[in-house]
Design a protein around this motif. Sequence first.
Motif, PDB file in Angstrom:
ATOM      1  N   SER A  63      29.332  40.433  47.475  1.00  0.00           N
ATOM      2  CA  SER A  63      30.741  40.445  47.847  1.00  0.00           C
ATOM      3  C   SER A  63      31.460  41.634  47.216  1.00  0.00           C
ATOM      4  O   SER A  63      31.175  42.027  46.088  1.00  0.00           O
ATOM      5  N   LYS A  64      32.374  42.198  47.975  1.00  0.00           N
ATOM      6  CA  LYS A  64      33.167  43.322  47.488  1.00  0.00           C
ATOM      7  C   LYS A  64      34.628  42.910  47.382  1.00  0.00           C
ATOM      8  O   LYS A  64      35.173  42.281  48.284  1.00  0.00           O
ATOM      9  N   VAL A  65      35.237  43.273  46.284  1.00  0.00           N
ATOM     10  CA  VAL A  65      36.640  42.944  46.076  1.00  0.00           C
ATOM     11  C   VAL A  65      37.510  43.912  46.867  1.00  0.00           C
ATOM     12  O   VAL A  65      37.385  45.129  46.736  1.00  0.00           O
ATOM     13  N   VAL A  66      38.363  43.358  47.700  1.00  0.00           N
ATOM     14  CA  VAL A  66      39.348  44.145  48.448  1.00  0.00           C
ATOM     15  C   VAL A  66      40.722  43.714  47.954  1.00  0.00           C
ATOM     16  O   VAL A  66      41.108  42.546  48.110  1.00  0.00           O
ATOM     17  N   ASP A  67      41.425  44.617  47.327  1.00  0.00           N
ATOM     18  CA  ASP A  67      42.707  44.263  46.710  1.00  0.00           C
ATOM     19  C   ASP A  67      43.792  44.176  47.782  1.00  0.00           C
ATOM     20  O   ASP A  67      44.537  45.119  48.019  1.00  0.00           O
ATOM     21  N   GLY A  83      27.839  36.374  26.972  1.00  0.00           N
ATOM     22  CA  GLY A  83      28.048  37.811  26.878  1.00  0.00           C
ATOM     23  C   GLY A  83      28.294  38.567  28.160  1.00  0.00           C
ATOM     24  O   GLY A  83      28.276  39.801  28.155  1.00  0.00           O
ATOM     25  N   LEU A  84      28.551  37.881  29.265  1.00  0.00           N
ATOM     26  CA  LEU A  84      28.837  38.580  30.517  1.00  0.00           C
ATOM     27  C   LEU A  84      30.334  38.844  30.649  1.00  0.00           C
ATOM     28  O   LEU A  84      31.163  38.031  30.228  1.00  0.00           O
ATOM     29  N   GLN A  85      30.667  39.969  31.255  1.00  0.00           N
ATOM     30  CA  GLN A  85      32.063  40.314  31.480  1.00  0.00           C
ATOM     31  C   GLN A  85      32.453  39.940  32.904  1.00  0.00           C
ATOM     32  O   GLN A  85      31.847  40.405  33.870  1.00  0.00           O
ATOM     33  N   LEU A  86      33.459  39.098  33.020  1.00  0.00           N
ATOM     34  CA  LEU A  86      33.947  38.668  34.324  1.00  0.00           C
ATOM     35  C   LEU A  86      35.233  39.414  34.660  1.00  0.00           C
ATOM     36  O   LEU A  86      36.054  39.689  33.785  1.00  0.00           O
ATOM     37  N   ALA A  87      35.392  39.725  35.925  1.00  0.00           N
ATOM     38  CA  ALA A  87      36.624  40.360  36.393  1.00  0.00           C
ATOM     39  C   ALA A  87      37.536  39.292  36.991  1.00  0.00           C
ATOM     40  O   ALA A  87      37.065  38.339  37.621  1.00  0.00           O
ATOM     41  N   ALA A  88      38.823  39.452  36.807  1.00  0.00           N
ATOM     42  CA  ALA A  88      39.777  38.472  37.322  1.00  0.00           C
ATOM     43  C   ALA A  88      41.115  39.137  37.584  1.00  0.00           C
ATOM     44  O   ALA A  88      41.415  40.204  37.035  1.00  0.00           O
ATOM     45  N   ARG A 113      36.972  36.983  44.316  1.00  0.00           N
ATOM     46  CA  ARG A 113      38.366  36.594  44.151  1.00  0.00           C
ATOM     47  C   ARG A 113      39.246  37.022  45.317  1.00  0.00           C
ATOM     48  O   ARG A 113      40.244  36.366  45.612  1.00  0.00           O
ATOM     49  N   SER A 114      38.882  38.105  45.995  1.00  0.00           N
ATOM     50  CA  SER A 114      39.717  38.531  47.124  1.00  0.00           C
ATOM     51  C   SER A 114      39.554  37.606  48.329  1.00  0.00           C
ATOM     52  O   SER A 114      40.331  37.682  49.277  1.00  0.00           O
ATOM     53  N   GLY A 115      38.558  36.711  48.281  1.00  0.00           N
ATOM     54  CA  GLY A 115      38.430  35.705  49.329  1.00  0.00           C
ATOM     55  C   GLY A 115      39.432  34.580  49.178  1.00  0.00           C
ATOM     56  O   GLY A 115      39.527  33.703  50.040  1.00  0.00           O
ATOM     57  N   LEU A 116      40.195  34.600  48.067  1.00  0.00           N
ATOM     58  CA  LEU A 116      41.158  33.541  47.796  1.00  0.00           C
ATOM     59  C   LEU A 116      42.600  34.050  47.824  1.00  0.00           C
ATOM     60  O   LEU A 116      43.500  33.403  47.287  1.00  0.00           O
ATOM     61  N   THR A 117      42.819  35.201  48.451  1.00  0.00           N
ATOM     62  CA  THR A 117      44.162  35.793  48.425  1.00  0.00           C
ATOM     63  C   THR A 117      45.205  34.904  49.116  1.00  0.00           C
ATOM     64  O   THR A 117      46.331  34.780  48.638  1.00  0.00           O
ATOM     65  N   ASP A 134      36.214  36.231  39.470  1.00  0.00           N
ATOM     66  CA  ASP A 134      34.911  36.491  40.097  1.00  0.00           C
ATOM     67  C   ASP A 134      33.826  35.823  39.259  1.00  0.00           C
ATOM     68  O   ASP A 134      33.688  36.101  38.063  1.00  0.00           O
ATOM     69  N   PHE A 135      33.021  34.935  39.869  1.00  0.00           N
ATOM     70  CA  PHE A 135      31.878  34.384  39.159  1.00  0.00           C
ATOM     71  C   PHE A 135      30.875  35.496  38.821  1.00  0.00           C
ATOM     72  O   PHE A 135      30.892  36.579  39.423  1.00  0.00           O
ATOM     73  N   ARG A 136      29.995  35.230  37.894  1.00  0.00           N
ATOM     74  CA  ARG A 136      28.915  36.164  37.554  1.00  0.00           C
ATOM     75  C   ARG A 136      28.141  36.569  38.816  1.00  0.00           C
ATOM     76  O   ARG A 136      27.908  35.753  39.715  1.00  0.00           O
ATOM     77  N   ASP A 137      27.760  37.824  38.875  1.00  0.00           N
ATOM     78  CA  ASP A 137      27.022  38.396  40.009  1.00  0.00           C
ATOM     79  C   ASP A 137      27.810  38.335  41.311  1.00  0.00           C
ATOM     80  O   ASP A 137      27.228  38.407  42.396  1.00  0.00           O
TER      81      ASP A 137
END
Length: 316
Positions: A63-67, A83-88, A113-117, A134-137
């Motif tokens: 999945s690709k984030v589209v803002d 230890g994973l970095q999540l984007a939000a 996350r952009s699927g929930l806009t 965004d969940f991991r991966d």
Amino acid sequence: MKLLLKKTAYILLFIFIFFNIVCAVQAYHFTRFVDNAPRQNPAEMGLFIKVGAVLFGTPVPKSKVVDSLHIPHSTVKIITEDGLQLAAWSTLHNNAVAAKGTIIMFHGHGSCRSGLTKEAEAFYGLGWNILTVDFRDHGESEGTTCSVGYNEAKDVKAAYDYAVANGAKNIVLYGISMGAATITKAMHDYSAIQPKKIILEMPFGTMHDAAEGFVRVMNLPDEPLGTFLAFWGGTDLGIWAFSNKPVEYVKDIHCKTLLQWGQEDFRVTQEETNTIYNNLGTKEKKLVVYANSGHQSLCKNEHDKWMQNITTFLNE
């Protein structure tokens, strides 16, 4: 006769081995995503392409984030316990004190996350601060595998801790499909997660059920493919997939809960949904069925009904 039995045994052994290889390959693709892979609809595949997809699997595009979020927001980073970095995205009202609370949002398998806009904008419009993860991966988060909720429970915990550490009050957890199922596991695994309310849309009953739902999308028989897919997926990830049971986890949920499901859902059955509802540990619960929706965004597909139910639930 002995020769015939021997040949039959070899043939059956070959079929068994080949079948397991096919299931292992399918499980591999279900738990890993590929950059720029084409997204294919099984219903639109030709015969030869579909046979190839069944035998060799189909890469799932990452999945690709589209803002396209049309409300004020900023990108934040959240670190999980492993230890994973999540984007939000963090969306705060100008006067944070006036906000009704914070809704933490979790997407489904293969989304981001952009699927929930649409949902995020609706919640914001109702007066809530938003944290969309965004969940991991998935999307822009780190990680190389998706365990369909098993390890993602750590992501829910990390997001919840982040919100609390940044002063969030009156927290609501919201999830769609895998996101909803993961919320149930996180609340089972971490007693410190204590939201005021949760909203679950189309969670699967067990990981086994989820595998069967994935098989149904390919218009193939649920069994024995579902069982072998769950087994090989878990084996590949080093987990026992059959232990992932939201239908059991919900017994540990004691806050006010809204469960929503589309009657035309081909992936999550009515039986799964009813069992989850009946097993919920809280007496403050409501089940809403959307007659014209399948396994999709209920907010987008039946917006007016969704808004009515969401608004009522959040204001109660």
